[in-house]
Design an enzyme around this catalytic site. Structure first.
Site, PDB file in Angstrom:
ATOM      1  N   ALA A   1     -26.055   2.544 -11.089  1.00 30.59           N
ATOM      2  CA  ALA A   1     -26.649   3.555 -10.253  1.00 30.59           C
ATOM      3  C   ALA A   1     -28.273   3.050  -9.634  1.00 30.59           C
ATOM      4  O   ALA A   1     -28.764   3.769  -8.695  1.00 30.59           O
ATOM      5  CB  ALA A   1     -26.783   4.830 -10.856  1.00 30.59           C
TER       6      ALA A   1
ATOM      7  N   HIS B   1     -33.598   7.752  -8.291  1.00 32.85           N
ATOM      8  CA  HIS B   1     -34.323   6.996  -9.334  1.00 32.85           C
ATOM      9  C   HIS B   1     -35.212   6.172  -8.803  1.00 32.85           C
ATOM     10  O   HIS B   1     -35.284   5.450  -7.659  1.00 32.85           O
ATOM     11  CB  HIS B   1     -33.175   5.840  -9.699  1.00 32.85           C
ATOM     12  CG  HIS B   1     -31.896   6.569 -10.428  1.00 32.85           C
ATOM     13  ND1 HIS B   1     -31.918   7.124 -11.556  1.00 32.85           N
ATOM     14  CD2 HIS B   1     -30.523   6.552  -9.833  1.00 32.85           C
ATOM     15  CE1 HIS B   1     -30.610   7.371 -11.905  1.00 32.85           C
ATOM     16  NE2 HIS B   1     -30.028   7.234 -10.996  1.00 32.85           N
TER      17      HIS B   1
ATOM     18  N   ASN C   1     -27.965   5.949 -18.451  1.00 32.07           N
ATOM     19  CA  ASN C   1     -27.690   4.641 -19.044  1.00 32.07           C
ATOM     20  C   ASN C   1     -28.406   3.520 -18.068  1.00 32.07           C
ATOM     21  O   ASN C   1     -28.936   2.468 -18.385  1.00 32.07           O
ATOM     22  CB  ASN C   1     -26.212   4.438 -18.445  1.00 32.07           C
ATOM     23  CG  ASN C   1     -25.390   4.916 -19.554  1.00 32.07           C
ATOM     24  OD1 ASN C   1     -25.258   4.486 -20.229  1.00 32.07           O
ATOM     25  ND2 ASN C   1     -24.601   6.289 -18.790  1.00 32.07           N
TER      26      ASN C   1
HETATM   27  N1  NDP Z   1     -24.719   2.160 -15.733  1.00 30.57           N
HETATM   28  C1  NDP Z   1     -24.805   3.011 -15.110  1.00 30.57           C
HETATM   29  O1  NDP Z   1     -25.568   3.091 -14.051  1.00 30.57           O
HETATM   30  C2  NDP Z   1     -24.157   4.188 -15.081  1.00 30.57           C
HETATM   31  C3  NDP Z   1     -23.255   4.789 -16.016  1.00 30.57           C
HETATM   32  N2  NDP Z   1     -22.397   5.688 -16.165  1.00 30.57           N
HETATM   33  C4  NDP Z   1     -21.606   5.931 -17.136  1.00 30.57           C
HETATM   34  O2  NDP Z   1     -20.282   5.734 -16.650  1.00 30.57           O
HETATM   35  C5  NDP Z   1     -19.363   6.275 -17.744  1.00 30.57           C
HETATM   36  C6  NDP Z   1     -18.173   6.756 -16.538  1.00 30.57           C
HETATM   37  O3  NDP Z   1     -18.681   7.729 -15.817  1.00 30.57           O
HETATM   38  P1  NDP Z   1     -17.672   8.696 -14.984  1.00 30.57           P
HETATM   39  O4  NDP Z   1     -16.170   8.165 -14.705  1.00 30.57           O
HETATM   40  O5  NDP Z   1     -18.464   9.238 -14.034  1.00 30.57           O
HETATM   41  O6  NDP Z   1     -17.383   9.723 -16.338  1.00 30.57           O
HETATM   42  P2  NDP Z   1     -16.062  10.684 -16.522  1.00 30.57           P
HETATM   43  O7  NDP Z   1     -16.416  11.417 -17.652  1.00 30.57           O
HETATM   44  O8  NDP Z   1     -15.837  11.222 -15.249  1.00 30.57           O
HETATM   45  O9  NDP Z   1     -14.823   9.787 -17.156  1.00 30.57           O
HETATM   46  C7  NDP Z   1     -14.818   9.152 -18.398  1.00 30.57           C
HETATM   47  C8  NDP Z   1     -13.609   9.231 -19.019  1.00 30.57           C
HETATM   48  O10 NDP Z   1     -13.527   8.578 -19.961  1.00 30.57           O
HETATM   49  C9  NDP Z   1     -12.944   9.392 -21.069  1.00 30.57           C
HETATM   50  N3  NDP Z   1     -13.514   9.112 -22.391  1.00 30.57           N
HETATM   51  C10 NDP Z   1     -14.630   9.510 -22.934  1.00 30.57           C
HETATM   52  N4  NDP Z   1     -14.931   8.959 -24.216  1.00 30.57           N
HETATM   53  C11 NDP Z   1     -13.820   8.025 -24.478  1.00 30.57           C
HETATM   54  C12 NDP Z   1     -13.423   7.294 -25.587  1.00 30.57           C
HETATM   55  N5  NDP Z   1     -14.100   7.660 -26.776  1.00 30.57           N
HETATM   56  N6  NDP Z   1     -12.228   7.040 -25.696  1.00 30.57           N
HETATM   57  C13 NDP Z   1     -11.275   7.192 -24.552  1.00 30.57           C
HETATM   58  N7  NDP Z   1     -11.705   7.658 -23.430  1.00 30.57           N
HETATM   59  C14 NDP Z   1     -13.018   8.121 -23.343  1.00 30.57           C
HETATM   60  C15 NDP Z   1     -13.220  10.620 -20.727  1.00 30.57           C
HETATM   61  O11 NDP Z   1     -12.520  11.800 -21.430  1.00 30.57           O
HETATM   62  P3  NDP Z   1     -13.242  13.152 -21.482  1.00 30.57           P
HETATM   63  O12 NDP Z   1     -13.504  13.955 -20.330  1.00 30.57           O
HETATM   64  O13 NDP Z   1     -12.346  13.888 -22.757  1.00 30.57           O
HETATM   65  O14 NDP Z   1     -14.765  12.776 -22.103  1.00 30.57           O
HETATM   66  C16 NDP Z   1     -12.938  10.741 -19.315  1.00 30.57           C
HETATM   67  O15 NDP Z   1     -11.428  10.671 -18.947  1.00 30.57           O
HETATM   68  C17 NDP Z   1     -20.119   7.486 -18.284  1.00 30.57           C
HETATM   69  O16 NDP Z   1     -20.571   6.854 -19.671  1.00 30.57           O
HETATM   70  C18 NDP Z   1     -21.261   7.413 -17.493  1.00 30.57           C
HETATM   71  O17 NDP Z   1     -22.392   8.002 -18.280  1.00 30.57           O
HETATM   72  C19 NDP Z   1     -22.690   6.712 -15.016  1.00 30.57           C
HETATM   73  C20 NDP Z   1     -23.429   6.496 -13.901  1.00 30.57           C
HETATM   74  C21 NDP Z   1     -24.267   5.334 -14.013  1.00 30.57           C
HETATM   75  O1  OAA Z   2     -25.524   7.817 -11.794  1.00 29.91           O
HETATM   76  C1  OAA Z   2     -26.707   7.866 -11.903  1.00 29.91           C
HETATM   77  O2  OAA Z   2     -27.514   7.952 -10.917  1.00 29.91           O
HETATM   78  C2  OAA Z   2     -27.270   7.479 -13.341  1.00 29.91           C
HETATM   79  C3  OAA Z   2     -26.548   7.780 -14.433  1.00 29.91           C
HETATM   80  O3  OAA Z   2     -25.794   8.646 -14.518  1.00 29.91           O
HETATM   81  C4  OAA Z   2     -26.748   6.944 -15.658  1.00 29.91           C
HETATM   82  O4  OAA Z   2     -27.618   6.019 -15.711  1.00 29.91           O
HETATM   83  O5  OAA Z   2     -25.904   7.198 -16.771  1.00 29.91           O
END
Ligand code: NDP
Ligand code: OAA
Length: 252
Positions: free
Chosen positions: A119, A203, A175
């Site tokens: 992000a 951010h 993250n």
């Molecule tokens: N690096 C970056 O800049 C960013 C990172 N992220 C991260 O990316 C990830 C995905 O985001 P997003 O798609 O919006 O999240 P969502 O919650 O929409 O989707 C995640 C999916 O993965 C499932 N899940 C969670 N834990 C597990 C597990 N242990 N085993 C299998 N499946 C699992 C969830 O199930 P359930 O609904 O039951 O939890 C859900 O279906 C998140 O961890 C988020 O914090 C997001 C934004 C920016």
């Molecule tokens: O999506 C964003 O803006 C940031 C975020 O959630 C993350 O870093 O986990």
């Protein structure tokens, strides 16, 4: 063409499954079978409820878009099964022991761990911190209270401290701070604000070092199915995957 397996079939997973450009989705896994089956209907790849069956399919890279806990549970197994991994929930790598073990597994199996820009912007040149002195990295993130799971009536500072502490308290929201710390090889100071008057994920990044100073502001649209996750995070995964095979490599 790069073949991927999708670990996590929520908001980001759905965007990946609907925009296959330069890669194909070969297998789907989520702890919620309904989520994986919904994406199977969208992209035609098979959904698995058993992780071992999923990881045994024929693909090059496992794309994690699930959670910090999913990275801890599955990333070592992905590498042991001789697959590269892209980790979006990079907060999992704030634990230095886990990171060391995971990097060693990648070396042992000659596989790569890819961390997308997610992000934010600017990770590319922040890597100069690995070869040149960085003095400070500050991340000031502002989100709506709902996306942080909070209820406040005015702009409120909900966390001030280091990235590795913030990600423990807000594993779904910050993250990006850990990605910054890994790129710069430097501690990141974080301020996390909840503001009921914003509908964007903002951010502000301030870096000082031997190179000079950088100020970067990213004002993100939230993604359609999860306001806590910026749409840019999903786009960054798509562009990383599209470029994996390209002979032209842009950015340091
Ligand atoms: N690096 C970056 O800049 C960013 C990172 N992220 C991260 O990316 C990830 C995905 O985001 P997003 O798609 O919006 O999240 P969502 O919650 O929409 O989707 C995640 C999916 O993965 C499932 N899940 C969670 N834990 C597990 C597990 N242990 N085993 C299998 N499946 C699992 C969830 O199930 P359930 O609904 O039951 O939890 C859900 O279906 C998140 O961890 C988020 O914090 C997001 C934004 C920016
Ligand atoms: O999506 C964003 O803006 C940031 C975020 O959630 C993350 O870093 O986990």
């Amino acid at each position: 063409m790069v073949r991927i397996g999708l670990l996590g079939c929520g908001n980001v997973g759905k965007i990946i499954a609907t925009h296959q450009d330069g890669f194909t989705v070969e297998a789907l896994f989520d702890r919620l079978p309904d989520h994986a089956e919904e994406l199977a209907r969208i992209c035609g790849a098979p959904a698995f409820s058993d992780f071992q069956e999923f990881i045994s399919q024929d693909f090059d890279i496992c794309v994690e878009a699930a959670s910090v806990l999913a990275v801890r549970e599955y990333a070592p197994k992905v590498l042991e099964n001789r697959k590269n991994i892209l980790i979006l929930s990079v907060g999992a790598l704030s634990d230095s022991y886990f990171r060391k073990v995971l990097l060693q597994k990648a070396r042992d199996h000659n596989k790569k761990i890819h961390i997308p820009s997610g992000a934010i912007m600017g990770l590319d040149n922040l890597k100069v911190g690995q070869i040149s002195r960085i003095e400070s990295v500050l991340l000031r993130t502002t989100k709506s209270p709902e996306s942080l799971g909070l209820s406040v009536s005015s702009k409120t500072l909900v966390f001030r401290g280091k990235a590795n502490e913030c990600v423990k308290q807000f594993p779904k929201n910050i993250n990006v701070s850990v990605a910054l710390a890994l790129a710069a090889d430097h501690d990141v100071d974080v301020e996390l604000w909840a503001d009921p008057d914003v509908d964007r994920n903002i951010h502000d990044i301030q870096v000082t070092g031997e190179f000079g100073e950088a100020n970067i502001r990213i004002v993100n649209h939230p993604s359609p199915d999860n306001p806590a996750t910026s749409y840019l995070a999903a786009l960054s995964v798509l562009s990383l995957l599209k470029n994996l095979d390209s002979p032209l490599v842009i950015g340091s």
